[in-house]
Design a protein around this motif. Structure first.
Motif, PDB file in Angstrom:
ATOM      1  N   LYS A  47       0.841  -1.201   0.000  1.00  0.00           N
ATOM      2  CA  LYS A  47       0.000   0.000   0.000  1.00  0.00           C
ATOM      3  C   LYS A  47       0.875   1.250   0.000  1.00  0.00           C
ATOM      4  O   LYS A  47       0.612   2.215  -0.735  1.00  0.00           O
ATOM      5  N   VAL A  51       1.178   4.286  -3.142  1.00  0.00           N
ATOM      6  CA  VAL A  51       0.954   5.730  -3.016  1.00  0.00           C
ATOM      7  C   VAL A  51       2.259   6.491  -3.261  1.00  0.00           C
ATOM      8  O   VAL A  51       2.262   7.588  -3.814  1.00  0.00           O
ATOM      9  N   ARG A  52       3.383   5.905  -2.868  1.00  0.00           N
ATOM     10  CA  ARG A  52       4.701   6.503  -3.136  1.00  0.00           C
ATOM     11  C   ARG A  52       4.932   6.635  -4.635  1.00  0.00           C
ATOM     12  O   ARG A  52       5.311   7.712  -5.125  1.00  0.00           O
ATOM     13  N   GLU A  85      -4.008   6.360   6.333  1.00  0.00           N
ATOM     14  CA  GLU A  85      -5.168   5.723   5.732  1.00  0.00           C
ATOM     15  C   GLU A  85      -6.453   6.437   6.140  1.00  0.00           C
ATOM     16  O   GLU A  85      -6.615   6.849   7.297  1.00  0.00           O
ATOM     17  N   THR A  91      -8.833   4.006   2.364  1.00  0.00           N
ATOM     18  CA  THR A  91      -7.987   4.431   1.249  1.00  0.00           C
ATOM     19  C   THR A  91      -6.627   4.903   1.755  1.00  0.00           C
ATOM     20  O   THR A  91      -6.542   5.628   2.751  1.00  0.00           O
ATOM     21  N   VAL A  92      -5.564   4.488   1.073  1.00  0.00           N
ATOM     22  CA  VAL A  92      -4.225   4.935   1.445  1.00  0.00           C
ATOM     23  C   VAL A  92      -4.011   6.355   0.942  1.00  0.00           C
ATOM     24  O   VAL A  92      -4.204   6.646  -0.241  1.00  0.00           O
ATOM     25  N   LEU A  93      -3.601   7.249   1.844  1.00  0.00           N
ATOM     26  CA  LEU A  93      -3.473   8.665   1.533  1.00  0.00           C
ATOM     27  C   LEU A  93      -2.028   9.152   1.506  1.00  0.00           C
ATOM     28  O   LEU A  93      -1.748  10.225   0.962  1.00  0.00           O
ATOM     29  N   GLY A  94      -1.118   8.394   2.077  1.00  0.00           N
ATOM     30  CA  GLY A  94       0.269   8.839   2.080  1.00  0.00           C
ATOM     31  C   GLY A  94       1.168   7.876   2.832  1.00  0.00           C
ATOM     32  O   GLY A  94       0.695   7.002   3.566  1.00  0.00           O
ATOM     33  N   SER A  95       2.475   8.037   2.643  1.00  0.00           N
ATOM     34  CA  SER A  95       3.455   7.225   3.360  1.00  0.00           C
ATOM     35  C   SER A  95       4.793   7.949   3.399  1.00  0.00           C
ATOM     36  O   SER A  95       5.042   8.882   2.623  1.00  0.00           O
ATOM     37  N   VAL A 132      -1.413  11.716  -1.601  1.00  0.00           N
ATOM     38  CA  VAL A 132      -2.399  11.905  -2.657  1.00  0.00           C
ATOM     39  C   VAL A 132      -2.555  13.397  -2.932  1.00  0.00           C
ATOM     40  O   VAL A 132      -2.130  14.248  -2.143  1.00  0.00           O
ATOM     41  N   GLY A 137      -4.554  15.720   0.876  1.00  0.00           N
ATOM     42  CA  GLY A 137      -3.141  15.400   0.742  1.00  0.00           C
ATOM     43  C   GLY A 137      -2.264  16.366   1.499  1.00  0.00           C
ATOM     44  O   GLY A 137      -1.278  15.972   2.138  1.00  0.00           O
TER      45      GLY A 137
END
Length: 260
Positions: A47, A51-52, A85, A91-95, A132, A137
């Protein structure tokens, strides 16, 4: 990387309550529409990678092709990856990824010789920030940055060092980072697509004092608000338990690269 919006990210009053931590001003407790937590499983890792890759593809499509799959550094014992998340639907929003220097040099050290006062400290390199697009984001980005600062404090880190390409380096200046090298000349970094980056640092211990003096718009978010949804689980990577790094110094540093 989307622009860091230096404005309030607080939720409506219904999502914010206040409690008093001892004597002093009230401390805001703000609930976010997403969670930030460490990656714990291979599914979590994929995940984060997705997103990355999407974030880098928006700005660096050629380099992004090398990020379609997990990198070797993602599996290192001295690496921690954070995942944001959505509470609503998962939903994955960032990492973002944090790597320490206790078992091997930082990636940045393959491209630049850090000054002795920095290289001999307890170091971590924060890279692969991906979020995102849109308003959510920007909020996720600030939460991930705060999580990195929280990680520094939890692990006794003293100095944050960042690598930023233009125009992202200006955003670090807004956060009150200072150039490591007096020349302020960009350095080509091999692990970020051979792109030129400025290397900058931030003293953690004096950070709140300097933000207060500057009346920084993110002061409340970073220092005066507790976010239960940012949960590092008091996570300490195994390498922090093995004592001091190569220089055997008691101080510490974090290297941060916001490249997406």
């Amino acid at each position: 990387m989307a622009h860091i919006a230096f404005s309030s990210t607080r939720q409506p009053a219904a999502n914010a309550i206040f409690s008093r931590a001892g004597i002093g001003a009230p401390v805001a407790i703000e609930l976010l529409p997403f969670t930030v937590r460490p990656v714990l499983t291979e599914a979590d890792l994929h995940k984060a990678v997705a997103v990355r890759h999407a974030a880098y593809a928006r700005h660096l499509p050629d380099f992004a092709r090398s990020l379609e799959q997990p990198e070797a550094a993602d599996h290192d014992a001295d690496t921690m990856i954070l995942l944001a998340e959505s509470k609503a639907d998962g939903t994955v929003l960032g990492s973002v990824r944090i790597q320490t220097n206790f078992r091997q040099p930082l990636h940045i050290e393959a491209s630049v010789d850090l000054p002795l006062w920095l290289a001999t400290q307890r170091l971590a390199e924060v890279t692969r920030l991906g979020i995102v697009e849109g308003r959510i984001g920007r909020q996720v980005k600030l939460a991930l940055i705060k999580a990195c600062f929280d990680h520094c404090e939890q692990n006794g880190v003293d100095t944050a060092v960042v690598s930023g390409r233009a125009p992202i380096d200006r955003q670090y200046e807004q956060l009150l980072f200072t150039d490591v090298f007096a020349s302020r000349e960009p350095v080509t970094l091999r692990h970020v697509g051979n792109l030129p980056h400025r290397i900058m640092y931030f003293d953690i211990a004096s950070g709140q004092e300097r933000w207060e003096a500057a009346r920084h718009p993110l002061l409340d978010f970073f220092c005066r608000t507790r976010h239960p949804d940012i949960d590092l689980g008091r996570h300490v990577t195994s390498v922090w338990k093995h004592g001091l790094p190569r220089g055997q110094q008691a101080a510490g540093a974090v290297v941060v690269g916001l490249a997406a």
